[in-house]
Design a protein around this motif. Sequence first.
Motif, mmCIF file in Angstrom:
data_model
loop_
_atom_site.group_PDB
_atom_site.id
_atom_site.type_symbol
_atom_site.label_atom_id
_atom_site.label_comp_id
_atom_site.label_asym_id
_atom_site.label_seq_id
_atom_site.Cartn_x
_atom_site.Cartn_y
_atom_site.Cartn_z
ATOM 1 N N ASP A 60 16.468 73.443 11.854
ATOM 2 C CA ASP A 60 17.884 74.232 11.364
ATOM 3 C C ASP A 60 17.637 75.451 10.410
ATOM 4 O O ASP A 60 16.413 75.234 9.731
ATOM 5 N N ASN A 75 34.142 75.260 16.423
ATOM 6 C CA ASN A 75 33.254 76.036 15.848
ATOM 7 C C ASN A 75 33.267 77.382 16.762
ATOM 8 O O ASN A 75 33.017 78.395 16.067
ATOM 9 N N ALA A 119 22.727 77.703 14.735
ATOM 10 C CA ALA A 119 23.943 78.283 15.171
ATOM 11 C C ALA A 119 23.969 79.815 14.715
ATOM 12 O O ALA A 119 25.093 80.244 15.198
ATOM 13 N N ASN A 179 24.903 74.800 18.622
ATOM 14 C CA ASN A 179 25.198 73.935 17.417
ATOM 15 C C ASN A 179 25.358 72.459 18.409
ATOM 16 O O ASN A 179 25.910 72.493 19.499
ATOM 17 N N LYS A 204 22.257 72.541 20.828
ATOM 18 C CA LYS A 204 20.894 72.757 20.249
ATOM 19 C C LYS A 204 19.574 72.106 21.131
ATOM 20 O O LYS A 204 18.625 72.374 21.476
ATOM 21 N N GLY A 217 26.128 69.095 12.599
ATOM 22 C CA GLY A 217 25.893 69.953 13.789
ATOM 23 C C GLY A 217 24.269 69.873 14.157
ATOM 24 O O GLY A 217 23.835 70.462 15.424
ATOM 25 N N ASP A 218 23.672 69.079 13.249
ATOM 26 C CA ASP A 218 22.051 69.081 13.624
ATOM 27 C C ASP A 218 21.720 67.331 14.302
ATOM 28 O O ASP A 218 20.522 67.188 14.638
#
Length: 197
Positions: free
Chosen positions: A9, A54, A113, A152, A156, A180-181
Amino acid sequence: MTNVIAFFDFDGTITTKDTLFEIIRFQKGSAAFYAGMLVLSPLLVMFKMKLISNQRMKEIVLRFFFRNDSFPVFQQLCDDFCRHRLPSLLRPKALNAIAWHQSEGHAVYIVTASAENWVAPWSQTLGIPCLGTRLAVKDDQITGLLEGKNCNGDEKVCRIREAVPLTAFETIYAYGDSSGDKEMLALAQHKGFRAFE
């Protein structure tokens, strides 16, 4: 071909700050940035309360600051940001980890993102591909909208699977710092959550 791959990330993992806000400040100046944040503050509160997604919040911010800006000028300023501002935001421990993976012959990807526009010019100097959010451009102008989904969470993983044949790799590393990861981290045997702070 190496059978080890590492996914990093960007914001908060490799950097100390969210680069969306930093690119706004770099391109528009601090006064315009703070004035804009004041205008957008009610929506940012709603975003924090999870009343705005988001993707929608990112598009609101991008439209406010960049809508109808010349894309070539915008990209040139993103390139300048990568050369002049970004180096002071990078975490040395993250850079060391990237260098270690590369020295071991591992494949390395940035998955972010943030828009590829202000991450890829930096990652390419290290020979690292960038999978990031894509900005929609029409008639050589920034629209403020995203092309496809915000990169995100689940997206991802979708972007990784589109770009990389994961079955070719025996060992996967992943590094992230936020919720988000978590989907990307779930792909890996070796997970680094906030490993560089």
